[in-house]
Write an enzyme that holds these catalytic residues in place. Structure first.
Site, PDB file in Angstrom:
ATOM      1  N   GLU A 117     -21.550   7.378  15.718  1.00 18.91           N
ATOM      2  CA  GLU A 117     -20.914   7.275  14.408  1.00 18.91           C
ATOM      3  C   GLU A 117     -21.907   7.680  13.331  1.00 18.91           C
ATOM      4  O   GLU A 117     -23.050   7.208  13.328  1.00 18.91           O
ATOM      5  CB  GLU A 117     -20.460   5.837  14.116  1.00 18.91           C
ATOM      6  CG  GLU A 117     -19.443   5.264  15.059  1.00 18.91           C
ATOM      7  CD  GLU A 117     -19.065   3.836  14.686  1.00 18.91           C
ATOM      8  OE1 GLU A 117     -19.354   3.427  13.541  1.00 18.91           O
ATOM      9  OE2 GLU A 117     -18.506   3.142  15.543  1.00 18.91           O
TER      10      GLU A 117
ATOM     11  N   GLU B 209     -20.532  -1.174  19.150  1.00 17.63           N
ATOM     12  CA  GLU B 209     -21.573  -1.830  18.348  1.00 17.63           C
ATOM     13  C   GLU B 209     -21.836  -3.257  18.859  1.00 17.63           C
ATOM     14  O   GLU B 209     -21.644  -4.241  18.154  1.00 17.63           O
ATOM     15  CB  GLU B 209     -21.205  -1.827  16.864  1.00 17.63           C
ATOM     16  CG  GLU B 209     -21.231  -0.439  16.259  1.00 17.63           C
ATOM     17  CD  GLU B 209     -21.111  -0.414  14.753  1.00 17.63           C
ATOM     18  OE1 GLU B 209     -21.623   0.534  14.134  1.00 17.63           O
ATOM     19  OE2 GLU B 209     -20.496  -1.332  14.169  1.00 17.63           O
TER      20      GLU B 209
END
Length: 723
Positions: A299, A196
């Site tokens: 995710e 991320e």
């Protein structure tokens, strides 16, 4: 953990509370006897047409070793103890993702938690996955603990290195770690260089959204190491917030500009934060077609319950889940199926989906909280141990503890697989189940003080096959007893007998112009620094708020001058949330009037999604002028939200004695409902609804209280026993 954005809730799942009711006439079940039709199951899953045989059905189970060390037992469908990886393989999973932290231990050797997955432990997880026939994605965070948009902390060993030295260290660490996977015979199919990485990686933080040379050099170093050690493995880069317009296009263009070598552009996607699956498909398709890259979701997850399993609060609860799906096993299955379909809709470039931490189970029930704390601290089976505070004092601090994800597991808390885990199989065949209601729309509305409260005549009822039926609803007359600003709950019942609640908020007159920033007209406000009106799921009220962030220390403010405010006493309120800002950062709400001078109160940042409302009493003079401001002097990396600013008249008047009404309501609550007729209980419920509304009324009169008390007492007295 991750720095997430939050969605607003409008529908609350009630699957566990609803009995089976008659299905809509239009619904029909499929059957295996129909040839190519769906399989019979306990949940509905629509087949994803044309799904590639090579599509990656992935899960991240990085906490597994710590969970097992804490005594968690995983089971097969029959409830017998079984190896987690064998269970995953048996349910259609073909790849496991494992995160890697450089050195997740303090000076004394205490692990930081979250599985404490250093290279050695990650390799062990990889070996077990390979033994079960599963591929492995290695997820390098390039940090000693969690890395996400809110924090990209350098590994302790890299602190103080020059940019060039950090590039070398990242390359060498990646190569060394991957060689250990290779030497152990782990089937590494993909490597993720950074986690991320919206705002940076490996301790480097970018000042804005644009990709820059130092950031690109770090990703390129990781990619080069993968190519050297595992030339057949795919290289993935990972970002989040696909709902943010133009974000991914900017990232992909920057990566191309600096020649970053990668194969897969990976996105996080959580429906309660990240917009629609249609938008997800669109932004990933743009990258695939423009740059020739493969794409995936690294995710995703959804809740099967809003309950907490271990006594440590969950990230997602009733106020944060949003209304995309019910909180149920069916809701999980539908969410996972929709995300798989969204990635597959990209075409051949859409290669897979990973469900995040489906096995992060409680180590014990909430009633065993003290024992759970010992296990979390000893084995790192919670999201963080106390030792992690020394490495990341801002984000961990005193908030270390257990699993904040247990209600999003694809396993029951006894370790048995939920049927939602079979979604990875069912997307290839389709699945059908007996029809039942999974959620009823829960109504929520806000009205200005003095305005009529108009409740909807119909509400949406959702079935487990995705069918949505509009049913008429009859509301309690308690709505007519609302008196003054406050929060009220009004019960209702649909035509088929399903219970529904309307949450009504009566708002005091607000003298602040555009106090929740819902209007695009910001002329009344003066914003400084990076503060900006933003469409965001992180708002405390509505869809917009003022947000701010910077990778360097900074100041931000929001101010407004009010005029023509009637003289009198008032209260100024403002709501904030934020991360990355220590207590020493000045964050102040201030009001200045001619009658009372300047008054101020601190504005709180503690953790993501923890909203705090500051209140200031003040006096407005005859000139009617009030100057309000919120000022923030923040540390590098601090992120904040400022919203719902209100100047309301102070409440006053003589208090009314409600002790007898409270006693009557307590008496009604103690009634054994199994002894009385439905009709008399319905009369009691109506009286109780009225009594509770009156009790909450900020302007309820003595006559209101007296009448409501009589209604409740009489309803209790008139209860009719069953014959």
């Amino acid at each position: 953990m991750h720095h997430f954005s939050r969605g607003r809730a409008a529908v609350v799942a009630v699957a566990t509370a609803l009995a089976l009711v008659a299905a809509p006439a239009s619904a029909a079940l499929g059957s295996e006897a129909e040839g190519d039709g769906p399989v019979e199951a306990g949940i509905f899953v629509n087949k994803v047409e044309g799904l590639s045989p090579d599509f990656v059905n992935g899960v991240d189970v990085s906490t597994v070793l710590s969970l097992e060390e804490s005594g968690v037992v995983f089971r097969d469908d029959a409830g017998q103890p079984a190896d987690l990886f064998a269970v995953l393989a048996d349910h259609g999973v073909n790849t496991v993702r494992v995160r890697v932290w450089n050195d997740p231990y303090d000076a004394s050797g205490q692990g930081y938690g979250g599985g404490t997955t250093d290279v050695a432990r990650a390799v062990e997880i990889g070996e077990r996955a390979t033994s079960a026939g599963l591929g492995v994605l290695v997820d390098f965070h390039y940090s000693d603990f969690w890395a996400d948009p809110a924090r990209q902390l350098a590994p302790t060993a890299w602190v103080g290195l020059t940019p060039a030295e950090t590039v070398t260290a990242l390359h060498d660490f990646t190569a060394s770690a991957l060689q250990q996977f290779e030497d152990a015979g782990v089937d590494v199919t993909m490597v993720q260089v950074g986690n991320e990485t919206n705002n940076g990686v490996a301790g480097y933080t970018r000042a804005g959204r644009e990709i820059d040379a130092p950031f690109a050099a770090l990703l390129s170093a990781g990619s080069a190491a993968v190519r050297e050690v595992l030339p057949d493995a795919l290289v993935a880069v990972h970002f989040t917030n696909p709902e943010s317009s133009g974000r991914y296009a900017t990232y992909a263009a920057g990566l191309a500009q600096f020649g970053v070598d990668y194969d897969v552009f990976a996105s996080s996607y959580y429906p309660y934060w990240h917009g629609t699956t249609d938008n997800l498909t669109a932004v990933l398709t743009d990258i695939a077609t423009t740059y020739g890259k493969q794409v995936m979701v690294a995710e995703t997850s959804w809740a099967h319950t809003l309950d907490d399993g271990d006594g440590f609060a969950n990230v997602i609860g009733s106020g944060t889940i949003g209304d995309a799906y019910p909180a149920s096993v069916q809701g999980q299955a539908t969410e996972l199926r929709d995300v798989i379909a969204a990635v597959a809709a990209v075409g051949d470039a859409g290669i897979g989906v990973f469900y995040w931490e489906p096995a992060w189970l409680p180590v014990g029930p909430p009633s065993a909280y003290d024992a759970n704390r010992v296990l979390w601290e000893t084995y790192g089976s919670g999201w963080a141990t106390s030792a992690a505070s020394s490495y990341d004092p801002v984000h961990v601090g005193e908030w270390y503890g257990g699993s904040a994800w247990d209600n999003q597991s694809l396993f029951a808390w006894d370790g048995t697989p939920l049927e939602s885990l079979r979604t990875f199989e069912y997307v290839r065949t389709g699945a059908v189940a007996p029809l039942r209601v999974v959620s009823v729309e829960q109504v929520s509305l806000s009205v200005p003080d003095g305005a009529a409260v108009e409740l909807p005549a119909i509400v949406a009822v959702t079935w487990n096959d995705g069918t949505v039926e509009q049913q008429s609803v009859t509301w309690s007359s308690a709505v007519d007893w609302i008196r003054g600003p406050g929060s009220y709950s009004i019960p209702g019942r649909t035509a088929s007998g399903l219970d529904v609640i309307a949450s009504v908020t009566v708002l005091a007159a607000n003298f602040v112009n555009n106090g929740s920033f819902e209007s695009a007209d910001m002329s009344a406000w003066t914003l400084t620094g990076p503060a900006a009106r933003t469409f965001t799921g992180d708002a405390s009220d509505g869809d917009y708020a003022v947000t701010f962030w910077s990778g360097t220390a900074y100041q931000a403010s929001a101010s407004q001058t009010l005029t023509d405010v009637p003289a009198g006493t008032y209260e100024l309120q403002a709501t904030t949330q934020g991360t990355g800002s220590p207590a020493s950062d000045p964050r102040v709400l201030t009001a200045t009037t001619s009658a009372g001078g300047s008054v101020s109160a601190p504005l709180s940042f503690t953790a993501w999604n923890e909203f705090h409302t500051a209140s200031l009493p003040l006096t407005v003079g005859a000139d009617g002028v009030v100057e309000i401001s919120a000022t923030f002097t923040l540390s590098a990396g601090a992120w904040g939200v400022f919203d719902d600013v209100r100047l309301v008249a102070a409440t006053g008047g003589e208090p009314v004695d409600t002790s007898r009404l409270s006693a009557a309501l307590e008496s009604a609550a103690s009634v054994d409902r199994s002894l009385y007729t439905d009709a008399s209980l319905a009369t009691l419920d109506e009286a109780v609804a009225i009594g509770e509304v009156v009790l909450e009324g900020s302007r309820a009169t003595e006559a209101d209280v007296k009448e409501a008390t009589k209604l409740v007492e009489k309803a209790v007295q008139k209860l009719k026993p069953l014959k």
